[in-house]
Motif scaffolding. Sequence first.
Motif, PDB file in Angstrom:
ATOM      1  N   GLU B   3     -49.325 -33.536 -63.724  1.00 41.02           N
ATOM      2  CA  GLU B   3     -48.174 -32.673 -63.951  1.00 41.02           C
ATOM      3  C   GLU B   3     -48.338 -31.334 -63.234  1.00 41.02           C
ATOM      4  O   GLU B   3     -49.349 -30.656 -63.400  1.00 41.02           O
ATOM      5  CB  GLU B   3     -48.023 -32.439 -65.458  1.00 41.02           C
ATOM      6  CG  GLU B   3     -46.623 -32.042 -65.839  1.00 41.02           C
ATOM      7  CD  GLU B   3     -46.444 -31.967 -67.357  1.00 41.02           C
ATOM      8  OE1 GLU B   3     -47.408 -32.285 -68.083  1.00 41.02           O
ATOM      9  OE2 GLU B   3     -45.360 -31.585 -67.785  1.00 41.02           O
ATOM     10  N   THR B  23     -43.762 -34.346 -61.953  1.00 41.44           N
ATOM     11  CA  THR B  23     -44.612 -35.181 -62.805  1.00 41.44           C
ATOM     12  C   THR B  23     -44.811 -36.510 -62.105  1.00 41.44           C
ATOM     13  O   THR B  23     -43.870 -37.061 -61.554  1.00 41.44           O
ATOM     14  CB  THR B  23     -43.937 -35.451 -64.156  1.00 41.44           C
ATOM     15  OG1 THR B  23     -42.985 -34.430 -64.391  1.00 41.44           O
ATOM     16  CG2 THR B  23     -44.928 -35.491 -65.263  1.00 41.44           C
ATOM     17  N   ARG B  57     -49.381 -24.100 -62.904  1.00 42.72           N
ATOM     18  CA  ARG B  57     -50.451 -24.857 -63.544  1.00 42.72           C
ATOM     19  C   ARG B  57     -50.376 -26.311 -63.102  1.00 42.72           C
ATOM     20  O   ARG B  57     -49.302 -26.905 -63.014  1.00 42.72           O
ATOM     21  CB  ARG B  57     -50.259 -24.744 -65.045  1.00 42.72           C
ATOM     22  CG  ARG B  57     -51.286 -25.451 -65.896  1.00 42.72           C
ATOM     23  CD  ARG B  57     -50.832 -25.388 -67.355  1.00 42.72           C
ATOM     24  NE  ARG B  57     -51.399 -26.512 -68.089  1.00 42.72           N
ATOM     25  CZ  ARG B  57     -52.554 -26.469 -68.744  1.00 42.72           C
ATOM     26  NH1 ARG B  57     -53.239 -25.353 -68.763  1.00 42.72           N
ATOM     27  NH2 ARG B  57     -53.014 -27.528 -69.383  1.00 42.72           N
ATOM     28  N   SER B  59     -51.988 -29.985 -64.207  1.00 41.67           N
ATOM     29  CA  SER B  59     -52.807 -30.620 -65.233  1.00 41.67           C
ATOM     30  C   SER B  59     -52.766 -32.126 -65.068  1.00 41.67           C
ATOM     31  O   SER B  59     -51.795 -32.693 -64.565  1.00 41.67           O
ATOM     32  CB  SER B  59     -52.327 -30.212 -66.625  1.00 41.67           C
ATOM     33  OG  SER B  59     -50.957 -30.499 -66.766  1.00 41.67           O
ATOM     34  N   GLY B  61     -53.489 -35.219 -67.587  1.00 42.23           N
ATOM     35  CA  GLY B  61     -53.767 -35.488 -68.991  1.00 42.23           C
ATOM     36  C   GLY B  61     -54.026 -34.167 -69.701  1.00 42.23           C
ATOM     37  O   GLY B  61     -53.203 -33.263 -69.654  1.00 42.23           O
ATOM     38  N   ASP B  62     -55.227 -34.042 -70.315  1.00 42.72           N
ATOM     39  CA  ASP B  62     -55.560 -32.803 -71.020  1.00 42.72           C
ATOM     40  C   ASP B  62     -56.285 -31.811 -70.115  1.00 42.72           C
ATOM     41  O   ASP B  62     -56.577 -30.705 -70.526  1.00 42.72           O
ATOM     42  CB  ASP B  62     -56.478 -33.115 -72.221  1.00 42.72           C
ATOM     43  CG  ASP B  62     -55.791 -34.049 -73.201  1.00 42.72           C
ATOM     44  OD1 ASP B  62     -54.551 -33.975 -73.263  1.00 42.72           O
ATOM     45  OD2 ASP B  62     -56.497 -34.840 -73.865  1.00 42.72           O
ATOM     46  N   THR B  63     -56.610 -32.250 -68.887  1.00 42.58           N
ATOM     47  CA  THR B  63     -57.425 -31.407 -68.014  1.00 42.58           C
ATOM     48  C   THR B  63     -56.554 -30.372 -67.295  1.00 42.58           C
ATOM     49  O   THR B  63     -55.548 -30.723 -66.692  1.00 42.58           O
ATOM     50  CB  THR B  63     -58.126 -32.263 -66.953  1.00 42.58           C
ATOM     51  OG1 THR B  63     -58.519 -33.492 -67.544  1.00 42.58           O
ATOM     52  CG2 THR B  63     -59.305 -31.545 -66.359  1.00 42.58           C
ATOM     53  N   ASP B  64     -56.969 -29.098 -67.356  1.00 40.32           N
ATOM     54  CA  ASP B  64     -56.328 -28.062 -66.551  1.00 40.32           C
ATOM     55  C   ASP B  64     -57.068 -28.009 -65.224  1.00 40.32           C
ATOM     56  O   ASP B  64     -58.182 -27.496 -65.140  1.00 40.32           O
ATOM     57  CB  ASP B  64     -56.409 -26.717 -67.277  1.00 40.32           C
ATOM     58  CG  ASP B  64     -55.777 -25.605 -66.451  1.00 40.32           C
ATOM     59  OD1 ASP B  64     -55.231 -25.901 -65.359  1.00 40.32           O
ATOM     60  OD2 ASP B  64     -55.830 -24.445 -66.894  1.00 40.32           O
ATOM     61  N   TRP B  76     -63.576 -34.113 -60.449  1.00 39.84           N
ATOM     62  CA  TRP B  76     -62.124 -34.188 -60.271  1.00 39.84           C
ATOM     63  C   TRP B  76     -61.770 -34.537 -58.824  1.00 39.84           C
ATOM     64  O   TRP B  76     -60.918 -35.369 -58.562  1.00 39.84           O
ATOM     65  CB  TRP B  76     -61.465 -32.867 -60.680  1.00 39.84           C
ATOM     66  CG  TRP B  76     -60.050 -32.765 -60.207  1.00 39.84           C
ATOM     67  CD1 TRP B  76     -59.558 -31.922 -59.263  1.00 39.84           C
ATOM     68  CD2 TRP B  76     -58.941 -33.561 -60.652  1.00 39.84           C
ATOM     69  NE1 TRP B  76     -58.230 -32.136 -59.080  1.00 39.84           N
ATOM     70  CE2 TRP B  76     -57.816 -33.149 -59.922  1.00 39.84           C
ATOM     71  CE3 TRP B  76     -58.782 -34.593 -61.583  1.00 39.84           C
ATOM     72  CZ2 TRP B  76     -56.555 -33.711 -60.090  1.00 39.84           C
ATOM     73  CZ3 TRP B  76     -57.530 -35.164 -61.750  1.00 39.84           C
ATOM     74  CH2 TRP B  76     -56.436 -34.718 -61.009  1.00 39.84           C
TER      75      TRP B  76
END
Lengths: 303, 271
Positions: B3, B23, B57, B59, B61-64, B76
């Motif tokens: 995203e 997205t 930003r 991201s 999933g939950d990763t920034d 990553w």
Amino acid sequence: MSTLTPTNGRLSSTTREERLLSFEGRYRQQQFTRRNWTLLYGALFLAALIGSIAASGFSIPGLIKGLPMAWNYIAGTLPTLTIENFWGDLANWYWGLRFWTRLLVETILMGFVGTVLGGVLALVLCFPASRNLVENTAIYFAARRALEFCRTVPELVFALIFVFAFGLGPFAGVLAIAVHTAGSLGKLFAEVNENVDPRPIEGVRASGGNWPMVMRLGVVPQALPNYASYLLLRLEINVRGASALGLVGAGGIGQDLYVAIRQFEYTDISAIMLLLILTTSVIDIICETIRHRLIGHDLAASA
Amino acid sequence: MLELKKVTKTFGDTIAVSNVSLTFAPGQMVGIIGRSGAGKSTLLRLINRLAGVSEGRISFGDTDVGALEGKALRAWRARCAMIFQQFNLVNRLDVLTNVRIGRIGTAATLPVMLKRFPAEDRANAAMALDRLDLLSQALQRADTLSGGQQQRVAIARALMQKPSLILADEPIASLDPRNARLVMDALRTINRQDKITVITNLHTLDAARAYCDRIVGMAHGHVVFDGTPSQLTSAVIQEIYGDDTETAVDENLTSTMAGTSPAGRQMEAAH
């Protein structure tokens, strides 16, 4: 896993297992050959190293025994500085500062002029000495050997010859530096030339350029940052080198250093050495700054 | 799920990517199209963190992604494999080693310094190379291969990274039509079989139409289109590729793929 691209006729008759097996075989073969070569070269290197140690008389016990003596000599050249009369002692130590400064400036100028002269010569000679830029092997061979001659004869020997020919003084020193610089810089420049991208060269040649034009427009712009970097490195080396040439009467501060050493003027030795170290450090720092700016600019431009 | 939220990237005074929100669902094959300088490459480089975002930003999933550092950042980068226009292989290393570079994202430093890789990596590299029909060239130096082969080596390297997504920056712009099709076919097969998300920059419409489920159009750093290939009308094309002075954009002139567009077929017939 299926294949992603249509297999060509040569491979379509074999199965994946056969192909992987054949790859493993070739890989092992290659590793085997490589390891043998590495072992051979490693053995040769070790033999050379051991031979050199034996021939040059390098020994750790000798080093440990001799080091304190070297320190004794250095300690002997140091003056006595007292806190009560610090400035007076300092003035006493550097009694010849005015004279030495003049010689020091002469040394720097010798290094500078020698580098410029040698650099010009190197620039002229580096193109015929690049394998990728000349087709005529004779020219390449001649240019390479000329550069080799210039750099393998030590500066001090050249300086002796030039002192004999042109008399005592910095002129002989400048010439000696220039000749040696032409030889070593020419080789480095030629190696830079050999690493340039051949496509721009082809582009310039295809537009109808003659050989000098191809060099100027196809090679020089690519190699220029590296030339500058090597030239500045050489300037540092030459200023250092110029301070030794006084030993044979070819000008610079070395002349006075030699007198001090021969007449056992111990504190003069340390005073002059300290001046030399300071000067070369300052020049090192300046050249390094210039070089980083050049490289930095180049990196920014290519990004 | 990758995203991007209001992502902006500036270089000095120039804005390369401006306020982009996108997205990407897992398993999609997305083509990003636009003129040179539209910000396509920068967008991919931001996702891989070869460049950092100025604002916004990213991201996964939950990763920034923007906050990753050190080991997590390397992991990553390995997870979103990059494929470049100029292949970016290490020319002086052999093909096998180039492919094994795909494992360094999670490897220890010392063995890599000595060019030591586990036998398992070699087996996987051989399998990846075989999948791309390049196993017979595995021990050659990378610069002895043709452009199309080099790009397939780069894809094998990407596969070795066991990526969640593949970012391809103009993968076929330096290739001839046949090799372009081989490379795009390979990317699509990986997308379908391995369920890896593929985001690819393309400067030609026909490649994007032929291979992608979804097309994103960029102009001057902005996203100006986001939809299916069939929604790509000539008015939209004009907005993506045209500027104020040009009149119409001839879609055929942007073709690089043999046999997938009328122009390609005509050229083949002429030979």
